[in-house]
Design an enzyme around this catalytic site. Structure first.
Site, mmCIF file in Angstrom:
data_model
loop_
_atom_site.group_PDB
_atom_site.id
_atom_site.type_symbol
_atom_site.label_atom_id
_atom_site.label_comp_id
_atom_site.label_asym_id
_atom_site.label_seq_id
_atom_site.Cartn_x
_atom_site.Cartn_y
_atom_site.Cartn_z
ATOM 1 N N HIS A 17 -7.876 1.702 1.719
ATOM 2 C CA HIS A 17 -7.788 1.338 3.135
ATOM 3 C C HIS A 17 -8.571 2.326 4.010
ATOM 4 O O HIS A 17 -8.042 2.933 4.946
ATOM 5 C CB HIS A 17 -6.337 1.276 3.594
ATOM 6 C CG HIS A 17 -6.130 0.344 4.759
ATOM 7 N ND1 HIS A 17 -4.984 -0.386 4.953
ATOM 8 C CD2 HIS A 17 -6.946 0.015 5.809
ATOM 9 C CE1 HIS A 17 -5.081 -1.114 6.053
ATOM 10 N NE2 HIS A 17 -6.266 -0.878 6.582
ATOM 11 N N GLU A 32 0.833 -1.198 0.000
ATOM 12 C CA GLU A 32 0.000 0.000 0.000
ATOM 13 C C GLU A 32 0.869 1.250 0.000
ATOM 14 O O GLU A 32 1.785 1.368 0.832
ATOM 15 C CB GLU A 32 -0.931 -0.003 1.225
ATOM 16 C CG GLU A 32 -1.929 -1.148 1.188
ATOM 17 C CD GLU A 32 -2.897 -1.147 2.365
ATOM 18 O OE1 GLU A 32 -2.687 -0.356 3.312
ATOM 19 O OE2 GLU A 32 -3.861 -1.929 2.335
#
Length: 528
Positions: free
Chosen positions: A280, A261
């Site tokens: 997220h 990420e």
């Protein structure tokens, strides 16, 4: 002297007011640079943060008065836990504050995929009007499969039932009775892959759950099924998922989390219209952020005013003299719980922690809680600690019993963890020699002496010649090195047992070869 609290990240006005109403002196200083935080932290007893402020070892060195750090949220990656523990600073979090928010995001993703919301939006905005292309499916009457029926999974099931979906779940650490109260039927994982029209993942990322959803699993799921991951990146093999979408086997997939990420711009999943993703944001709602802020304010106030510890992630809150007696056994008991979790039958409903011998003169609750930590940590997505483990056990229908006995059998002190359920029971026991030499000394009916650390292979076999030699030869051929071995057998010699500590985790292929050896009955791989 009035205790002082520094609020270093944005908390809601309500949370700040809770602290002040408790009689604490509160300063709100958001956005402090590391050197600025170091310069002022020495004047405070409590520190409230979210994820922006980094509570480093250097900061803690300057925090002469600091007693507690409160993290409004689940993760405590921005707090140096080892440094905090060494300095006697309690670190608290708010593990349950975002359950509803994450569950609602998972449901939103399911609805988006079943009705092609994202793809249809992009189509209309590009000037098209493709009604036939975006024909979807109703969720009513479909089967939702939830992997991990903890705080988040149970909320999702509740919402899905309102949509008239049938709910099934796989969770090896919840009783059938507790699951029934949630309105969900427990099934084996293979059955869930085959039966579910919608699969939602709600498990922690561990060695056992990494790439839980891989190419082999995706090949077994129902054609047209939808897969949602709002848990942790790495649980889904993203390359295999892209291949399953390309083959048209899946109806769609959605992810709030990625293995890396942020993901690269050329990620293979991004080219599919039936793939929905978010950055997220599972816990990112005003309500959740407010809830965790209020929760951490209440926890900080309770600790600084009354000494009450809730949701601590690094300490038990015991008196120093008690901690000194129990501390050698706490790591052992956690390992016993982890071992029991890996050998116990599915669906347990009772856990008994028995303390015998000299140790029985001290409180057994810390040991029981630590056993639950080891037991539950492998199965729940919520971070488990000594404080929240009893509540998590209750949620899963586990009755926890503590037994103290002055009779230590053959040891100065002995701790036994027994897990029972409809499928049978598992019993593990351990002791500590001196102050630091922990040993597992019993597993079910077998007496042994095994070091509770690293990877191990458990083998139950007929008490016959050549079994140990065959095990060693097979492992050596496979390149698996045996570090230690503990052998045992029943008094009637009907069965024998080997606990083989190995340097690395054995592959499924290696375990299958061991199971095919003469006289071998059961082979398990465990991690401690």
């Amino acid at each position: 002297m009035t205790a002082r609290v520094l609020v270093a990240d944005d908390l809601s006005p309500e949370a700040v007011q809770i602290l002040r109403k408790a009689g604490l002196e509160v300063d709100v200083k958001v956005g402090l640079k590391p050197d600025e935080l170091e310069a002022v932290i020495g004047a405070y007893d409590g520190l409230a943060v979210r994820s922006a402020t980094k509570v480093t070892a250097k900061v803690l060195e300057k925090a002469g008065r600091l007693k507690v750090v409160g993290r409004a949220g689940v993760g405590v990656d921005n707090v140096d836990l080892d440094a905090a523990t060494r300095r006697g600073v309690v670190v608290m979090n708010t593990p349950g504050g975002s359950s509803t928010t994450v569950a609602e995001l998972a449901l939103a993703m399911v609805l988006s995929l079943s009705r092609h919301v994202a793809a249809a939006t992009a189509s209309v905005k590009s000037g098209k009007w493709e009604k036939k292309k975006f024909q979807g499916h109703e969720l009513a009457g479909k089967t939702l499969g939830v992997v991990g029926i903890g705080n988040i999974g149970s909320v999702l099931v509740d919402r899905a039932r309102a949509l008239k979906m049938r709910a099934i779940a796989y969770d090896p650490f919840i009783s059938a009775e507790a699951a029934a109260k949630l309105g969900v039927a427990l099934v084996e994982l293979d059955d869930l892959w085959r039966e579910a029209d919608v699969i939602s993942l709600h498990v922690p990322l561990t060695d056992k759950t990494r790439n839980l959803v891989n190419a082999a699993v995706l090949a077994r799921v129902k054609k047209g099924a939808i897969l949602v991951n709002c848990a942790r990146g790495g649980i889904v093999d993203e390359k295999a998922l892209a291949e399953a979408l390309a083959a048209g086997h899946l109806g769609g997939a959605a992810m709030d989390v990625f293995e890396k990420e942020p993901p690269p711009a050329d990620h293979p999943l991004f080219k599919f219209e039936n793939f929905v993703c978010t950055p997220h944001i599972g816990a990112s709602t005003e309500e959740a952020q407010s809830a965790v802020a209020v929760a951490i304010a209440e926890q900080l106030a309770a600790y600084l005013k009354e000494g009450v510890v809730r949701n601590a992630v690094n300490v038990l809150g015991l008196a120093p003299e008690v901690m000194e007696k129990l501390s050698p056994y706490l790591p052992l008991v956690e390992k016993l719980g982890a071992l029991a979790a890996q050998v116990a039958p599915a669906g347990p409903n009772e856990v008994t922690v028995e303390v015998a011998g000299e140790l029985a003169a001290h409180p057994s609750r810390p040991l029981a809680n630590r056993a639950l930590v080891g037991l539950l940590r492998r199965f729940v997505e919520t971070p488990v600690n000594d404080v929240n483990a009893p509540g998590l056990a209750r949620e899963r229908g586990l009755a926890v019993q503590e037994v103290r006995s002055a009779e230590p059998l053959d040891y100065a002190s002995l701790v036994t963890v027994r897990v029972r359920g409809p499928g049978g029971e598992a019993l593990v026991a351990g002791t500590v020699y001196g102050k630091h030499e922990a040993r597992i000394v019993r597993l079910d009916g077998f007496r042994l002496e095994a070091v509770p650390e690293g990877h191990a292979i458990l083998c139950e076999n007929d008490d016959a010649p050549g079994v140990v030699g065959n095990l060693g030869t097979s492992l050596g051929t496979a390149g698996v090195n045996i570090a230690r071995i503990s052998l045992s057998r029943l008094e009637d010699r009907s069965r024998a047992f080997a606990f083989l500590s190995v340097d690395s985790a054995p592959s499924p292929e290696v375990l299958d070869k061991l199971r095919k050896l003469p006289h071998v009955r059961v082979v398990r791989a465990i991690e401690l």
